[in-house]
Design an enzyme around this catalytic site. Structure first.
Site, PDB file in Angstrom:
ATOM      1  N   LYS A 184       8.607 -15.133  21.557  1.00 46.06           N
ATOM      2  CA  LYS A 184       9.858 -15.512  20.901  1.00 46.06           C
ATOM      3  C   LYS A 184      10.623 -14.244  20.534  1.00 46.06           C
ATOM      4  CE  LYS A 184      11.733 -16.180  17.224  1.00 46.06           C
ATOM      5  NZ  LYS A 184      13.084 -15.733  16.674  1.00 46.06           N
ATOM      6  N   GLU A 258       2.659  -5.856  12.528  1.00 46.98           N
ATOM      7  CA  GLU A 258       3.252  -4.519  12.430  1.00 46.98           C
ATOM      8  C   GLU A 258       4.546  -4.707  11.659  1.00 46.98           C
ATOM      9  OE1 GLU A 258       5.756  -1.787  12.733  1.00 46.98           O
ATOM     10  OE2 GLU A 258       5.831  -2.222  14.884  1.00 46.98           O
ATOM     11  N   CYS A 292      11.063   0.813  12.171  1.00 43.97           N
ATOM     12  CA  CYS A 292      10.113   0.547  11.087  1.00 43.97           C
ATOM     13  C   CYS A 292       9.414   1.814  10.619  1.00 43.97           C
ATOM     14  CB  CYS A 292       9.094  -0.501  11.524  1.00 43.97           C
ATOM     15  SG  CYS A 292       8.322  -0.130  13.107  1.00 43.97           S
ATOM     16  N   GLU A 389      12.747  -0.695   1.944  1.00 41.76           N
ATOM     17  CA  GLU A 389      13.121  -0.364   3.317  1.00 41.76           C
ATOM     18  C   GLU A 389      14.576  -0.761   3.543  1.00 41.76           C
ATOM     19  OE1 GLU A 389      11.186  -0.781   7.729  1.00 41.76           O
ATOM     20  OE2 GLU A 389      11.251  -2.589   6.503  1.00 41.76           O
TER      21      GLU A 389
END
Length: 479
Positions: A184, A258, A292, A389
Site C-alpha cells: 500500500k 521503521e 526520517c 520531528e
C-alpha cells in the site's frame, strides 16, 4: 565585489513520462477498478496540478489482493532461489532502463528535486533489487538455519518521502526469500508504485506475487488487520506505528517498524568545517527534510559554534528552491498542504518559545507548497523544535562543551534512528558512536545508504532492520 552568476533554467522534460488519466488497483497481475468505484486524485505539490485519478481500495479490494498473494505463494515459495533471482535481476535491469522516466514521475508526484530522484533514489532502487537477487539462492548461508522458510503473505505500507525507494527496500527482500506481497503506497504519492506494477508485468513476474492497493489510511488499516497477512512491514510516523503494533499484538504476525527520528549531527572542535557544513546541509535539506533519519538537531562544540554557523549561513544562502524538474534545484516542494501546515506550526512554536529564527533571502513560487530552508539558534532541549520531528527543512542548533555533554544531549530524545559525528580523531568517532543510542551512525558524512548495510532504529524509531543480510530475517520464519 565578486560577480555572481545566475543559473539559467535547466528543466528536465516531462515528455519522457506518460501519466494516464486514471489508474486502478493492481491485483493478481491485472489492473482493476475498486469494488465500490471510489477514487481520489493525486496532485503535484510543486504546481497543485492534478496528475491522475487513482482507485481507493476498500476492505473487499484488500481481501482480493491478499487472496491473490496467498494463491501465488504456493508456487512462488517453492521456486528455486536461482529462479526467483532471475525475476529480481530482470526487475533491476528494467528499473535502470526506465530510470529517467521514473525519476521524472517521482519528482512530479513527490516534489523532490530531479537531481535527487535521478542520482540518489533510482540508482538505489535498482541496487536493492540487484543485491537481494544475489541472496535468493544463498539463503541457507545467511545465518538463519540450513533451510530457512518464507513467512507467506507480506503486507507492506510505505510513506510518501521516498515512494519508489521504500518500495524497493520492502519488495526486494520479500521476493528474494519466497514471500508474496500486498503493498500500500502513500495516498499522496501512488504513481511510482503503479508504474512499478507495470514493471512487474514487463519482467514476467507470475501473477499475484506482487499486488498494489492504493488508498488512504483506512486501506492501510485494512491490510494490517487482515487475518491472511503473515508479515507487516511499515515505514512512517511513530503515531501510526504504535497503532499498527497494537493491531498486530496478540496475533502471530511478524512485524517490523521503521518510524520517526530526531537525529543529532555532532560537530566537534577539530572537525573540518567546510566538509561538516556540506554534511549538515545534506543531513537536513536533502529531500526538503522529508527524511526520517534527517540530521535535524545540530550539536556544535561551543568553541567553534560561531565559525560553523557563519559558514552554514553562507552555504544556505546559495541553496536554490524551486521547480523540482529543474536540474539546478536544491530544495523542491513540500509534499502536501497538511505537511506544510505542520512545518509552519512547529517553526512558529520555535519562535514563540524564544529560539532565534533565520532563513536566507528566498523567493518562493506563487503556487505549490513551499518552505524556505530555516535554522534556529538559541535552542534548548525543552523546545518543541528540539524534541518533535518536524519532517521539513528546519534545523535546530544546540551547543555543547564536552564530548560527554554531546552524547547526553544527543541521546536525550524518544527517538533513536540515526546520528552523525564530525571530527578528525578516529578514537573520538569510536568513543562517541559506542555511546550513541542510534541504529545508524555516520562518521564525517551523512545520509549515505547502501543495500548491503542494515537500517533501523531503537526506542520510538521502531524495531527490526531493513537492508543487508539482516533485512532477510524479517521475511523468514526463524522462530
Amino acid at each position: 565585489m565578486a560577480k555572481t552568476f545566475e543559473y539559467a533554467p535547466a528543466p528536465e522534460s516531462r515528455a519522457v513520462v506518460d501519466i494516464a488519466p486514471s489508474y486502478g488497483l493492481f491485483v493478481d497481475g491485472e489492473f482493476r477498478e475498486a469494488a465500490d468505484g471510489k477514487v481520489f486524485k493525486t496532485v503535484s505539490p510543486s504546481s497543485e496540478e492534478v496528475l491522475s485519478e487513482v482507485a481507493q481500495a476498500s476492505a473487499a479490494d484488500v481481501d482480493a489482493a491478499v487472496q491473490a498473494a496467498r494463491k501465488a505463494f504456493g508456487t512462488w515459495s517453492v521456486l528455486p532461489g536461482a529462479e526467483r533471482a532471475k525475476y529480481l535481476f530482470r526487475i533491476a535491469r528494467i528499473v535502470q532502463e526506465r530510470s529517467r522516466e521514473l525519476a521524472v514521475l517521482e519528482s512530479l508526484d513527490n516534489g523532490k528535486p530531479i537531481r535527487e530522484s535521478r542520482d540518489a533514489d533510482l540508482p538505489l532502487v535498482a541496487a536493492h533489487f540487484f543485491y537481494y537477487a544475489g541472496w535468493a539462492d544463498k539463503l541457507p548461508y545467511a545465518g538463519y538455519g540450513p533451510d530457512p522458510k518464507p513467512l507467506g503473505v507480506a503486507g507492506q505500507v510505505i510513506p510518501w518521502n521516498f515512494p519508489l525507494l521504500m518500495l524497493a527496500w520492502k519488495i526486494a527482500p520479500a521476493l528474494a526469500t519466497g514471500n508474496t506481497v500486498v503493498l500500500k503506497p502513500a495516498e499522496t504519492t501512488p504513481l511510482s508504485a503503479l508504474f512499478f506494477a507495470d514493471i512487474c508485468r514487463q519482467a514476467g513476474l507470475p501473477r499475484g506475487v506482487v499486488n498494489i492497493v492504493t488508498g488512504d489510511g483506512s486501506t492501510g488499516a485494512e491490510l494490517v488487520a487482515h487475518p491472511g497477512v503473515d508479515k507487516i512491514a511499515f515505514t512512517g510516523s511513530t503515531e501510526v506505528g504504535k497503532a499498527i503494533a497494537r493491531t498486530a499484538a496478540g496475533t502471530d504476525k511478524k512485524l517490523t517498524l521503521e518510524l520517526g527520528g530526531k537525529a543529532a549531527n555532532i560537530v566537534y572542535d577539530d572537525a573540518p568545517v567546510d566538509q561538516a557544513v556540506e554534511g549538515i546541509v545534506n543531513g537536513i535539506f536533502f529531500n526538503q527534510g522529508h527524511v526520517c533519519c534527517a540530521g535535524s538537531r545540530l550539536l556544535v562544540q561551543e568553541s567553534v559554534a560561531e565559525e560553523v554557523l557563519d559558514a552554514l549561513k553562507r552555504r544556505m544562502a546559495t541553496l536554490r528552491v524551486g521547480d523540482p524538474l529543474d536540474k539546478n534545484t536544491d530544495i523542491g516542494a513540500i509534499n502536501s498542504p497538511e505537511q506544510l501546515a505542520r512545518i509552519r506550526a512547529l517553526a512558529e512554536a520555535g519562535e514563540a518559545e524564544g529560539a532565534e529564527r533565520w532563513a536566507p533571502a528566498c523567493d518562493l513560487p506563487a503556487t505549490g507548497y513551499w518552505f524556505a530552508p530555516t535554522l534556529f539558534t538559541g535552542v534548548t532541549q525543552a523546545h518543541r523544535i528540539a524534541r518533535e520531528e518536524i519532517f521539513g527543512p528546519v534545523l535546530s542548533v544546540l551547543t555543547f562543551r564536552t564530548p560527554a555533554e554531546a552524547v547526553e544531549k544527543a541521546n536525550n530524545t524518544p527517538y533513536g534512528l540515526s546520528a552523525g559525528i564530525w571530527t578528525e580523531k578516529g578514537s573520538r568517532i569510536l568513543w562517541t558512536a559506542d555511546k550513541l543510542r542510534a541504529g545508524i551512525v555516520w562518521a564525517n558524512t551523512f545520509n549515505k545508504f547502501d543495500p548491503a548495510s542494515p537500517f533501523g532504529g531503537y526506542k520510538e524509531s521502531g524495531y527490526g532492520r531493513e537492508g543487508g543480510r539482516h533485512g532477510l530475517e524479517a521475511y523468514l520464519d526463524v522462530r
